[in-house]
Design a protein around this motif. Structure first.
Motif, PDB file in Angstrom:
ATOM      1  N   ASN A 144      32.040  46.409  36.786  1.00 16.39           N
ATOM      2  CA  ASN A 144      32.854  45.749  36.209  1.00 16.39           C
ATOM      3  C   ASN A 144      33.438  44.539  36.873  1.00 16.39           C
ATOM      4  O   ASN A 144      34.431  43.644  36.346  1.00 16.39           O
ATOM      5  CB  ASN A 144      34.181  46.718  35.580  1.00 16.39           C
ATOM      6  N   SER A 145      32.729  44.189  37.898  1.00 14.25           N
ATOM      7  CA  SER A 145      33.418  43.120  38.377  1.00 14.25           C
ATOM      8  C   SER A 145      33.313  41.721  37.950  1.00 14.25           C
ATOM      9  O   SER A 145      32.106  41.416  37.303  1.00 14.25           O
ATOM     10  CB  SER A 145      32.479  42.662  40.011  1.00 14.25           C
ATOM     11  N   THR A 146      34.388  41.137  38.154  1.00 20.74           N
ATOM     12  CA  THR A 146      34.196  39.780  37.469  1.00 20.74           C
ATOM     13  C   THR A 146      34.227  38.429  38.297  1.00 20.74           C
ATOM     14  O   THR A 146      34.195  37.323  37.970  1.00 20.74           O
ATOM     15  CB  THR A 146      35.713  39.287  36.404  1.00 20.74           C
ATOM     16  N   GLN A 148      31.954  36.690  41.184  1.00 25.73           N
ATOM     17  CA  GLN A 148      30.438  36.714  41.703  1.00 25.73           C
ATOM     18  C   GLN A 148      30.268  36.791  43.011  1.00 25.73           C
ATOM     19  O   GLN A 148      31.083  35.994  43.906  1.00 25.73           O
ATOM     20  CB  GLN A 148      30.021  35.259  40.936  1.00 25.73           C
ATOM     21  N   SER A 241      25.753  37.253  35.828  1.00 29.09           N
ATOM     22  CA  SER A 241      26.161  38.365  36.295  1.00 29.09           C
ATOM     23  C   SER A 241      26.747  38.409  37.528  1.00 29.09           C
ATOM     24  O   SER A 241      26.866  37.391  37.846  1.00 29.09           O
ATOM     25  CB  SER A 241      25.080  39.349  36.272  1.00 29.09           C
ATOM     26  N   PRO A 242      27.537  39.447  37.905  1.00 27.47           N
ATOM     27  CA  PRO A 242      28.448  39.153  39.348  1.00 27.47           C
ATOM     28  C   PRO A 242      27.507  39.068  40.441  1.00 27.47           C
ATOM     29  O   PRO A 242      27.989  38.475  41.584  1.00 27.47           O
ATOM     30  CB  PRO A 242      28.945  40.654  39.361  1.00 27.47           C
TER      31      PRO A 242
END
Length: 372
Positions: A144-146, A148, A241-242
């Protein structure tokens, strides 16, 4: 008498005609059939190129580079290469070795400040051929990392493991971490950003005019394809994506036209001499006589006695493949802007159209864990 010689001449010409080799069948029906799933007028697409005997023998694009704007894909559309990027990262390292600024057997800890001490026996060579034993940084990035991750963050993430998967050089395990670390090594040794080094030392000399190691807010991607992925029965935008900002393992965008220029540079040794380049195509040995089936940025195997170089690339919204038969001077590249599918099987099937004896599957990556 004259009429008899005329009959003889006509007979000889007829036999000579019979002896001519058959013309290679038109590849378009075969390739179009293989690419049919990407040719939908309202969905993400693909671009294909075949390079044979030093020239582009076939190229075509299908579907859309951007669905929302209905922008058609072309052979100049730039796709995120994902792990096809690794061949450029490897070349950057090889150029520094050729410059005398780096050695394959240098310990990474001696070259790159901050590299974890528990990995002190890892050499540059181990990173190149996936025998380092360091952990994949993606194991430490929350789903769930926002924020990068970038190449500079990978060293810190790898250090979190506190131990190695295995002793360097004793096993092979595909590792995106290794190539992110190599990007940092290139920056440390060259004094330039990784993206600038690639542009100045590889892309521009090879004539790859639209290719870029993409950095948001710094560079742009001309004729850019945007990624899509299946969700709830539909293909929806999923371009980032991250981990999309990590350059060394998968951050280059390129087109099949530019990759044909890259293929030409490899064949003509435009960037690196033949002896130096040969090492990239040699599979790393493992204890007991086993093979890693990986060189520097390429999977390496023998297909019916023919050396075969392959790589696939999978990341958020993109899936790609390349196969090279150097002795047959044959390369097939398939780039797509959607998640899923098996373009490596398509690439091999297209290659089979040109090969006298069809190639075989699987490709080496299919037996290696944690491929991306």
């Amino acid at each position: 008498m004259a009429s008899r010689w005329l009959v003889v001449l006509m007979t000889w010409l007829a036999c000579a005609g019979c002896a001519r080799p058959a013309k290679t069948p038109d590849p378009a029906p075969t390739v179009d059939g293989l690419m049919a799933d990407y040719a939908k007028p309202d969905g993400p697409g693909a671009s294909v190129v075949v390079i044979h005997d030093g020239r582009i023998a076939f190229s075509r694009a299908y579907g859309l580079a951007e669905v929302q704007t209905h922008t058609a894909a072309t052979v100049e559309t730039n796709y995120r290469l994902a792990s096809l990027t690794k061949q450029f990262t490897a070349m950057a390292v090889m150029l520094l070795v050729a410059d005398g600024k780096l050695r394959y057997d240098d310990r990474v800890v001696d070259v790159l400040p901050g590299f974890p001490d528990d990995a002190r026996q890892v050499r540059i060579r181990h990173l190149l051929n996936h025998t380092s034993g360091i952990w994949d940084y993606e194991d430490f990035v929350p789903e769930n990392s926002t924020v990068q991750v970038k190449d500079a963050d990978v060293v810190r993430l790898v250090a979190q493991a506190g131990r190695m998967r295995f002793e360097p050089g004793t096993q092979v395990r595909y590792s995106n971490s290794g190539y992110a670390v190599l990007a940092r090594v290139v920056e440390q040794v060259s004094g330039k950003s990784f993206a600038v080094f690639l542009r100045e030392r590889i892309f521009e000399p090879a004539g790859m005019r639209g290719t870029v190691a993409y950095e948001a807010g710094i560079s742009t991607v001309p004729r850019r394809a945007y990624g899509y992925a299946p969700e709830a029965g539909r293909l929806r935008p999923r371009d980032q994506s991250p981990t999309s900002a990590v350059l060394g393992d998968g951050g280059v965008y390129s087109s099949v036209v530019d990759l044909a220029a890259w293929d030409r540079a490899l064949e003509k040794h435009t960037l690196l001499g033949e002896a130096g380049q040969r090492e990239a195509f040699a599979s790393a040995p493992l204890p007991g006589g086993a093979s890693a089936h990986y060189g520097f940025g390429w999977f390496v195997d023998q297909d019916a006695g023919r050396p075969r170089l392959t790589h696939h690339g999978e990341t958020c919204g993109f899936t790609n493949a390349i196969v090279r038969y150097p002795a047959q001077r044959l390369t097939v590249i398939v780039l797509t802007n959607r998640a899923g599918g098996e373009p490596w099987r398509i690439a091999q099937s297209i290659a089979n159209h040109w090969l006298e004896a069809p190639g075989r599957e699987p490709w080496p990556f299919e037996s290696m864990a944690n491929s991306r």
